[in-house]
Design a protein around this motif. Structure first.
Motif: not given
Length: 316
Positions: A18-19, A95-102
């Motif tokens: 999560s982010t 799965a690693t999510l970046d600040a934009e949810g990508v």
């Protein structure tokens, strides 16, 4: 339709982080195991659209495998014989999510599919992603597609670049071209294109793929900018609707399922193999698919919409 669409490829469990912007389904900011995998996501997307679907995958009867099985059966996906193997350890993708949810992924998987066969009347075969890059499964799928090349079935292919699996873009593109030569429709993202063919324009990549004798259409997605569709004599651009993105997990797979659904609704699959695809057909199908992906992006994880949800959000 006398037989289900056949989807071939990986079914695995996404371990999603999560982010600050994107949390997992339990809403508590912790990582969670979510059923996923390219082929499983497409199969579920098709089934939720009301399309009978058979999945050829490989997973075990461990905790993750039980999670996958419940998810697939619960969504009405048929599993091909041998897809559930008690001696097989179910694959995972972190799965690693970046600040934009990508999302970006790290994989722990083995790909060795059960025996492949084609039912009479099957309108379409879909494959791609890791399943067409990782041995021994990649060779098995290619041989199967070669064996059905003269059958009245449409083949769709989504290579879905995975640098963690195939870090060499030149070798990966060669593999893409090999499968594209056996496919009627190829779908890529702009990120796929940047990895496979850095510095080459999206239209030039589409033109390159359309040099294959069988390939009739190329669809390239552009994230929040929408998508382009290019055929032998047609080209369309479709804008993406404005949405609040939660994450992008499974968005491309939802789009792929909706592409197949839209083509099936227009009787362009099976024996026709996209013959007679018009600019209007292509625009409508790509628009339908982009909007399906948009719905997925507003939700946590790979959660494709049903046909009813699509209609309720965007209209008929």
């Amino acid at each position: 339709m006398s037989a289900p669409v056949l989807v071939i490829g990986e079914a695995l469990v996404d371990i999603v982080g999560s982010t600050a912007k994107a949390t997992t389904r339990n809403g508590n900011g912790k990582a969670k195991a979510i059923p996923g995998g390219f082929a499983a996501n497409v199969a579920v997307g098709l089934a939720r659209m009301g399309v009978p679907t058979e999945l050829v995958a490989r997973f075990g009867t461990d905790q993750y495998g039980d999670l996958l099985g419940a998810h697939l059966f619960g969504n009405g996906v048929q599993l091909a014989p041998g897809s559930v193997d008690p001696g097989f350890r179910t694959s995972t993708a972190t799965a690693t999510l970046d600040a934009e949810g990508v999302a970006s992924y790290q994989f722990d998987m083995t790909w060795d599919p059960p025996a492949l066969s084609l039912r009479r009347g099957c309108p379409a075969i879909h494959t791609g992603s890791i399943a067409t890059m990782l041995e021994p499964g990649a060779t098995a799928i290619h041989r199967f597609l070669e064996s059905v090349v003269d059958q009245p079935v449409t083949v769709t292919f989504d290579p879905n670049a995975r640098p963690a699996i195939t870090p060499d873009p030149v070798a990966a593109w060669a593999a893409v071209r090999k499968f594209a030569a056996l496919s009627d429709l190829v779908k890529l993202s702009d990120e796929d294109c940047a990895f496979f063919r850095p510095g080459v324009s999206l239209d030039d990549i589409a033109t390159e793929l359309l040099t294959e004798k069988r390939t009739q259409c190329v669809v390239i997605t552009r994230g929040g900018e929408g998508a382009i569709g290019v055929g032998r004599d047609v080209r369309v651009e479709v804008k993406a609707p404005s949405i609040e993105v939660v994450d992008t997990v499974g968005a491309g797979d939802s789009l792929m399922a909706a592409l197949i659904t839209g083509l099936l609704q227009r009787d362009l699959l099976g024996e026709r193999r996209l013959a007679g695809l018009t600019s209007e057909d292509l625009r409508d199908v790509v628009d339908y698919a982009v909007k399906a992906a948009a719905i997925t992006c507003t939700r946590h994880g790979a959660d494709p919409p049903t046909a009813a949800e699509h209609t309720a959000r965007w209209g008929a």
